[in-house]
Design a protein around this motif. Sequence first.
Motif, PDB file in Angstrom:
ATOM      1  N   LEU A 114      41.763  45.056  35.898  1.00  0.00           N
ATOM      2  CA  LEU A 114      41.536  43.639  36.159  1.00  0.00           C
ATOM      3  C   LEU A 114      42.107  43.251  37.526  1.00  0.00           C
ATOM      4  O   LEU A 114      41.539  42.445  38.256  1.00  0.00           O
ATOM      5  CB  LEU A 114      42.180  42.792  35.056  1.00  0.00           C
ATOM      6  CG  LEU A 114      41.528  42.913  33.674  1.00  0.00           C
ATOM      7  CD1 LEU A 114      42.420  42.314  32.602  1.00  0.00           C
ATOM      8  CD2 LEU A 114      40.170  42.225  33.661  1.00  0.00           C
ATOM      9  N   ARG A 115      43.260  43.878  37.868  1.00  0.00           N
ATOM     10  CA  ARG A 115      43.877  43.578  39.171  1.00  0.00           C
ATOM     11  C   ARG A 115      43.051  44.141  40.325  1.00  0.00           C
ATOM     12  O   ARG A 115      42.976  43.546  41.398  1.00  0.00           O
ATOM     13  CB  ARG A 115      45.299  44.119  39.191  1.00  0.00           C
ATOM     14  CG  ARG A 115      46.232  43.181  38.466  1.00  0.00           C
ATOM     15  CD  ARG A 115      47.547  43.805  38.084  1.00  0.00           C
ATOM     16  NE  ARG A 115      48.371  42.773  37.486  1.00  0.00           N
ATOM     17  CZ  ARG A 115      48.153  42.256  36.279  1.00  0.00           C
ATOM     18  NH1 ARG A 115      47.171  42.702  35.527  1.00  0.00           N
ATOM     19  NH2 ARG A 115      48.930  41.290  35.805  1.00  0.00           N
ATOM     20  N   ALA A 159      43.268  36.623  28.319  1.00  0.00           N
ATOM     21  CA  ALA A 159      44.645  36.342  28.735  1.00  0.00           C
ATOM     22  C   ALA A 159      45.067  37.306  29.840  1.00  0.00           C
ATOM     23  O   ALA A 159      45.661  36.903  30.849  1.00  0.00           O
ATOM     24  CB  ALA A 159      45.597  36.455  27.535  1.00  0.00           C
ATOM     25  N   ASP A 160      44.747  38.587  29.663  1.00  0.00           N
ATOM     26  CA  ASP A 160      45.105  39.584  30.683  1.00  0.00           C
ATOM     27  C   ASP A 160      44.426  39.275  32.007  1.00  0.00           C
ATOM     28  O   ASP A 160      45.020  39.433  33.077  1.00  0.00           O
ATOM     29  CB  ASP A 160      44.697  40.992  30.228  1.00  0.00           C
ATOM     30  CG  ASP A 160      45.384  41.392  28.937  1.00  0.00           C
ATOM     31  OD1 ASP A 160      46.369  40.732  28.575  1.00  0.00           O
ATOM     32  OD2 ASP A 160      44.917  42.349  28.299  1.00  0.00           O
ATOM     33  N   ALA A 161      43.165  38.865  31.917  1.00  0.00           N
ATOM     34  CA  ALA A 161      42.420  38.563  33.141  1.00  0.00           C
ATOM     35  C   ALA A 161      43.081  37.399  33.880  1.00  0.00           C
ATOM     36  O   ALA A 161      43.244  37.429  35.107  1.00  0.00           O
ATOM     37  CB  ALA A 161      40.964  38.239  32.811  1.00  0.00           C
ATOM     38  N   GLN A 215      46.186  36.531  33.713  1.00  0.00           N
ATOM     39  CA  GLN A 215      47.450  37.009  34.267  1.00  0.00           C
ATOM     40  C   GLN A 215      47.214  37.817  35.548  1.00  0.00           C
ATOM     41  O   GLN A 215      47.944  37.673  36.525  1.00  0.00           O
ATOM     42  CB  GLN A 215      48.177  37.870  33.218  1.00  0.00           C
ATOM     43  CG  GLN A 215      49.598  38.228  33.600  1.00  0.00           C
ATOM     44  CD  GLN A 215      50.485  37.000  33.729  1.00  0.00           C
ATOM     45  OE1 GLN A 215      50.549  36.169  32.818  1.00  0.00           O
ATOM     46  NE2 GLN A 215      51.149  36.838  34.868  1.00  0.00           N
ATOM     47  N   ALA A 216      46.160  38.652  35.534  1.00  0.00           N
ATOM     48  CA  ALA A 216      45.854  39.459  36.716  1.00  0.00           C
ATOM     49  C   ALA A 216      45.546  38.556  37.911  1.00  0.00           C
ATOM     50  O   ALA A 216      45.972  38.828  39.038  1.00  0.00           O
ATOM     51  CB  ALA A 216      44.670  40.380  36.432  1.00  0.00           C
ATOM     52  N   LEU A 217      44.822  37.471  37.661  1.00  0.00           N
ATOM     53  CA  LEU A 217      44.473  36.553  38.746  1.00  0.00           C
ATOM     54  C   LEU A 217      45.720  35.838  39.270  1.00  0.00           C
ATOM     55  O   LEU A 217      45.890  35.648  40.476  1.00  0.00           O
ATOM     56  CB  LEU A 217      43.430  35.544  38.256  1.00  0.00           C
ATOM     57  CG  LEU A 217      42.038  36.155  38.039  1.00  0.00           C
ATOM     58  CD1 LEU A 217      41.162  35.245  37.206  1.00  0.00           C
ATOM     59  CD2 LEU A 217      41.375  36.442  39.385  1.00  0.00           C
ATOM     60  N   VAL A 245      37.175  37.803  38.369  1.00  0.00           N
ATOM     61  CA  VAL A 245      37.379  38.955  37.491  1.00  0.00           C
ATOM     62  C   VAL A 245      36.365  38.871  36.359  1.00  0.00           C
ATOM     63  O   VAL A 245      36.222  37.822  35.726  1.00  0.00           O
ATOM     64  CB  VAL A 245      38.818  38.966  36.920  1.00  0.00           C
ATOM     65  CG1 VAL A 245      38.920  39.907  35.740  1.00  0.00           C
ATOM     66  CG2 VAL A 245      39.811  39.370  38.000  1.00  0.00           C
ATOM     67  N   ARG A 303      51.091  35.706  22.482  1.00  0.00           N
ATOM     68  CA  ARG A 303      50.178  36.005  23.585  1.00  0.00           C
ATOM     69  C   ARG A 303      49.143  34.916  23.798  1.00  0.00           C
ATOM     70  O   ARG A 303      48.960  34.412  24.893  1.00  0.00           O
ATOM     71  CB  ARG A 303      49.493  37.351  23.307  1.00  0.00           C
ATOM     72  CG  ARG A 303      48.674  37.874  24.459  1.00  0.00           C
ATOM     73  CD  ARG A 303      49.591  38.377  25.552  1.00  0.00           C
ATOM     74  NE  ARG A 303      48.830  38.833  26.698  1.00  0.00           N
ATOM     75  CZ  ARG A 303      49.011  38.365  27.935  1.00  0.00           C
ATOM     76  NH1 ARG A 303      49.906  37.430  28.152  1.00  0.00           N
ATOM     77  NH2 ARG A 303      48.310  38.833  28.938  1.00  0.00           N
ATOM     78  N   GLN A 346      39.868  44.425  40.245  1.00  0.00           N
ATOM     79  CA  GLN A 346      38.767  43.469  40.403  1.00  0.00           C
ATOM     80  C   GLN A 346      39.206  42.276  41.224  1.00  0.00           C
ATOM     81  O   GLN A 346      38.501  41.828  42.128  1.00  0.00           O
ATOM     82  CB  GLN A 346      38.290  42.982  39.029  1.00  0.00           C
ATOM     83  CG  GLN A 346      37.434  43.941  38.263  1.00  0.00           C
ATOM     84  CD  GLN A 346      36.725  43.222  37.125  1.00  0.00           C
ATOM     85  OE1 GLN A 346      36.175  42.152  37.295  1.00  0.00           O
ATOM     86  NE2 GLN A 346      36.743  43.811  35.948  1.00  0.00           N
ATOM     87  N   ALA A 347      40.388  41.749  40.883  1.00  0.00           N
ATOM     88  CA  ALA A 347      40.883  40.572  41.593  1.00  0.00           C
ATOM     89  C   ALA A 347      41.126  40.886  43.063  1.00  0.00           C
ATOM     90  O   ALA A 347      40.985  40.023  43.925  1.00  0.00           O
ATOM     91  CB  ALA A 347      42.174  40.069  40.933  1.00  0.00           C
ATOM     92  N   VAL A 368      50.689  43.627  27.541  1.00  0.00           N
ATOM     93  CA  VAL A 368      49.385  44.044  27.018  1.00  0.00           C
ATOM     94  C   VAL A 368      49.572  45.099  25.930  1.00  0.00           C
ATOM     95  O   VAL A 368      48.881  45.098  24.915  1.00  0.00           O
ATOM     96  CB  VAL A 368      48.511  44.621  28.163  1.00  0.00           C
ATOM     97  CG1 VAL A 368      47.245  45.251  27.618  1.00  0.00           C
ATOM     98  CG2 VAL A 368      48.162  43.523  29.157  1.00  0.00           C
TER      99      VAL A 368
END
Lengths: 358, 307, 361
Positions: free
Chosen positions: B255-256, A199-201, A203-205, A187, B210, B258-259, B15
Motif C-alpha cells: 500500500l505504501r 484502515a491499512d490503506a 494508514q499508508a497514506l 491507493v 482497529r 502505491q502511495a 496489521v
Amino acid sequence: MKLLPKFLTSAALAVGLAMPAFAQDPFKVGFIYVGTPGDYGWTYEHDQARLAVEATYGDAVETVYLESVPEGADAERSITQMILGGADMIFTTSFGYGEATNAVAARFPDVYFEHATGYMREHANVSTYNARFYEGRAVLGHIAGQMTESNIIGYIGSYPIPEVIQGINSAFLHARAVNPDVEFRVVWAYTWFDPAIEADAAQALIDAGADVIMQHTDSTAPQTVAQEAGIISFGQASDMIQFAPRPRVASIIDNWAPYYIRRVGEAMNGTWTQSDIWEGMPEGMVVIGELTEAIPAEVRASAQEMIDALKAGTYHPFTGPINKQDGSPWLAAGEVADDGTLLGMNFYVEGITGDIPN
Amino acid sequence: MIVDPVTLMVALITVATPVLLAAIGELVVEKAGVLNLGVEGMMIMGAVCGFVVAHHSGSAAVGFAAGMAGGAALAMLFAVLTQLLMANQVASGLALTLFGLGLAALIGVGYGGRDLPAVYRPFPEVWHDIAVIGPIVFSHSALVYVALLLVVAVWLVLTRTRIGLVLRAVGENHDAAHALGYKVVRIRIAAILFGGACAGLGGAFLSVVRVQNWLEGMTAGAGWIALALVVFAAWKPWRVLLGAWLFGGIAALQLRLQAAEVGVPVALLDASPYLITIIVLVIISSDRSRAALNAPAMLGRIFHTSG
Amino acid sequence: MIALEKRPQPARGWVIGAPLLAVVLTMIAGGIMFAALGKDPVGAIRIIFWDPLFSEQFSGYSRPQLLVKAGPLILIAIGLSLGFRAGIWNIGAEGQYIVGALCGAAFGLAFWPSTHPLIFPGMVLAGLLGGVLWAMIPALLRVYARTNEILVSLLLVYVAEAMLASAATGWLRNPEGAGFPGSRNLARHAGTDNPELIAGTGMHWGVLAAFVAVIMAYVIMTRHVLGYQIRLAGQAPRAARFGGVNAGRLVILCMGVSGALAGMAGLFEVAGPAGRISIDFNVGYGFTAIIVAFLGRLNPIGILLAGLLLALTFIGGELAQLMLGIPAPAIQAFQGMLLFFLLALDVLANYRVKLKRRVAA
C-alpha cells in the motif's frame, strides 16, 4: 437530515390524494442489494430509500429485499424469484446487475425495472439511474485543498473504474484550484468493502504525508484511522455523522429516496416511462452532509457557495480549460465535459502524478 | 527514502495482530491433532461479541473477554461435533464459519456506528515520541503486547512444560497417549476452546481497536490467512510471529509503494503478500536439512476408543 | 453412561436414515430460531424445503435453477473428493475455478466475433487447462519442494482474485462497454455460449459434465486400480509406498483432476449462467464444494445428493427471505445448523450407541 420526515409527510399527502381510495393489493417493490444494510455505506443508503418509499406510500406499497446478492447468475435467479413472489417493480442497486436485469426484463414485460449505475436498457421496461457523485467530490476537493497543511491528500480507491476516476479527477481539480501546491496520492484497495484493508490503506497514506483522507470504498474504517492520526476525512456514501466534527468534516451522501419515491409513484399511477437519468446535486440525489465547525469559516462559506452553484446547475465541475494527464488538451476554456466522456472516463487530468492501473 | 521504515514497522505490527492472535490459537489446536477450519467464523463471533459488550460495559477489557467467550462458545460447538460425535473436522470447521458469519450478523443488528470506550495504550504518551523505538515499541494498544506475550507463553508451554508435552503427545499419537492414561478427548476440547478464545480475541481487536465499529462480514477472510500462517510456520510459535509480520509487512508495504507511486503494476502489488509468502515457504521447505514437514501426525484424524 | 462402539461396517439403515433425521432436527431447531425472530416457523420450513420443488408459484422456475446452482458444486466436489481420499488437500479450488474461467473466456474472446463451431470446445479445453495449470503450482511444489499444498493452493486463490480484477478492469474488458469493467457477454453470442440444452430444465453443458463426472468417479473408485491406490494412500500411506504406489504421481494426478474439473466449472459458469468475466465473478463455489464433498462422505453418489441439498437450501432460503422477510444471516445460520446435524448424526451410521455401567477401576 432533520428535514426529511417533514418532506416525507408532505410527499405522502400529495401522493395520497392521487391514490385510489378503495383498498387493493399493495404494489410490491423489490430491491436487490449487493451488500448488507448493515454496511453503513452504499447498501445502507439504498435501504434508507426503501424505507422512505414505505413511509411515503404506507399500506399502498409493500417492499421486499434480498441482500448480499452476488452479481451474475445468482442475481438473475434472485430477481426472477422476486417477481414470481409478486413483485411489480424491481430496483437492482449495483452496476454488476445490468445483464441480469435486462435478461429478466425480457421475460417479464409487465414488471418495471430500475437499474442503478449501469447503461444497459435493452427493453422498454428497463430504466437506468445514476448519481453525479463527481459533483459532491468537487466540494470535498475544494475543502480538502484548503485544509491540508502538508499539501498531500490521500485517496483510497476501490477499483480503477470510470465512476471512481471521475471522483478523483473532480476532487483533484478543485483542490488544485484553491491550492496550486496540492498533490494527490491514490491507493487502490481492490475491494469495495474490507475494513482492515481500508484502515491499512488510510494508514499508508497518512504515513506518506497525507493529512486529508478521501475514500471511495464503503466502510467506516478509514474514518477511525484518520481520527487517531488527528487529521480530517469525509463521510462516504452515508453521512458517517458519528465521526463529526472531526475527523469527518463533511460527507458525500447518496440520497436515493426522492428518486425511488418518484418512480414508485409513477409506476403505481401508470405514468412510468423508460428513462436514463444521471442526477446530482440539483435534484438532491447527491447531498453534501453538514460542514462541521472544524472547517475554517471562510472555507465553509466558499464551499457553501460552490454547493449553491452546483445545486442551481450554474456550475459544472468539469469546465475547461482542462488538460489530460499527458498534457494534451481535453476541454477548451469554457467547454463543459460531455456525459459520454465522463461515463467512460479512463484518464487522469493534468497534475495527478500516479498512473491508473492497466 | 520512498517508504519510511519506522511507520512501516508500526503499521505491520498493527496489521499482523488480529491474524497473529487467531493463528497462535489455531497452532495449539493443531498441535493437539485437531484441524479447525472455522477460524473465520470464530473471529467474526469475537468481533461482534467484543463490540457489543465493550459498547454496553464501557470497558474495552470486558469487551475483549466477551470476544474470547464468543469465539470459545462457537469452538465448543465444534468440539462437541468432532470430539464427542466424531464428525469430520474439515467439514465441521467450514460449517462453523458459515454458521458463525450468520449468527454474528444476527447478534450485531443495530450495533453499527455505536460508540466505544477509548483504546488503552499502556505506555506513557511521552515515550511514543522517542526516536525510532518510541513509535515502534511503545505506541501500541495493550492487546498488541498481549498477542506477543501469548506467542512467548505458547512457545514456553509447548516446549518447556508437562502440559505442552502431553498436548504434543496427543497430537502425534493419540492411541499411545491414551494408553499412557491421558484423557485425549478432554485435552483436545481444552485446546479447541483455547483456539476459539484466541480467534475471538483477534476478532475483537478488529472491531474494538482497529476499525472501532461493527460491520457485517468485517473479518473479510482474515481467518483464512491465520490458517495459512500456521502451516507456513510449520507449527512453530515463533515462526507464526515471523509469518504474521512478513505477511502484514508486505501488505503494509505494497500500500505504501502505491502511495509512493512506484511504477509496479497495482494488481501485482495487490497479490504480492500471497505470492511472497508462497515463495518464502518454498525456500524454507526445500531446505533438505529440515526434511520433516512437522505436521502433527494425528492432524485431522478421529480418535475413538472402544474401552 | 453412554458409550460409542465402532461398527465394522457403516449401518445400512442409518446411512440413509441419519441424513433424514438430521433434516428433521434442523427443521425443529431452525423453526425455533425463526420463531424467536418473530417469523412463522412452519411457513419458513415449508418455503425452504418444499416450495422450490413443488409449489405452483415457484417450482417451475426453481427446479431447473437447482441444477444450475448444484452443477458447479458437484463438478468441483467430485474432483476434490479424489484428492481428499488420498490425503491430498487442495483447498484452492476457488482459484482454479477463476483461472479456468479466465483462460476459457480469453480463448473465446481471442477469436471474437467468430462463431466457428470449434470455439466452444476450445474454450472448454482452455478452461480445463487453466484449472490444471493453477492446480499444478501447489502439486509440483509439494512433490519437488515439499511445500504444503494446503497453504499454496489457498493463497493462490487470492492471487487468482487479483488476476480476475485486473482482467475485468483491463485486459479482458469489453472494448464496447464504454469503459465500464467486465468482459463482453459470452452467453449471448453464438459460438461462445454455454446454452440451456433442453429448454426449461436448467441443464447446460456444465450440469451434464457434473453428472458424467459423478459416474466416472464412481467407476474409478470402485472398479479401477487408481481408485484402490487412492484409498490406500489415504488410509495407509506407508503401506501404499511399499505397495508400489508412486506418491508424487498420485499428488499430480489428483490435483490435476480436481484443477481440471474446477477450471471447467469456471468456464461453464462464465459462458453460461454468469455470462461474462466481472470483478466479482467468483461467488465461493470452490469453498462450498469442500463442504459438499465431505457432506457426501467423499462418495460420488453422496456428493450428488449433498450438492442438490445445499442448492435447495440456497434457493429455498432466498424464497424465505422474500416471502417472509427472514434476514439473510438467519438463513446462513440455518444452513450452518443443517450441516452440523448432518455431520453429527453420521455418528449413528458409523458407531453403535450403547448404554453401559461404569465399571470400578
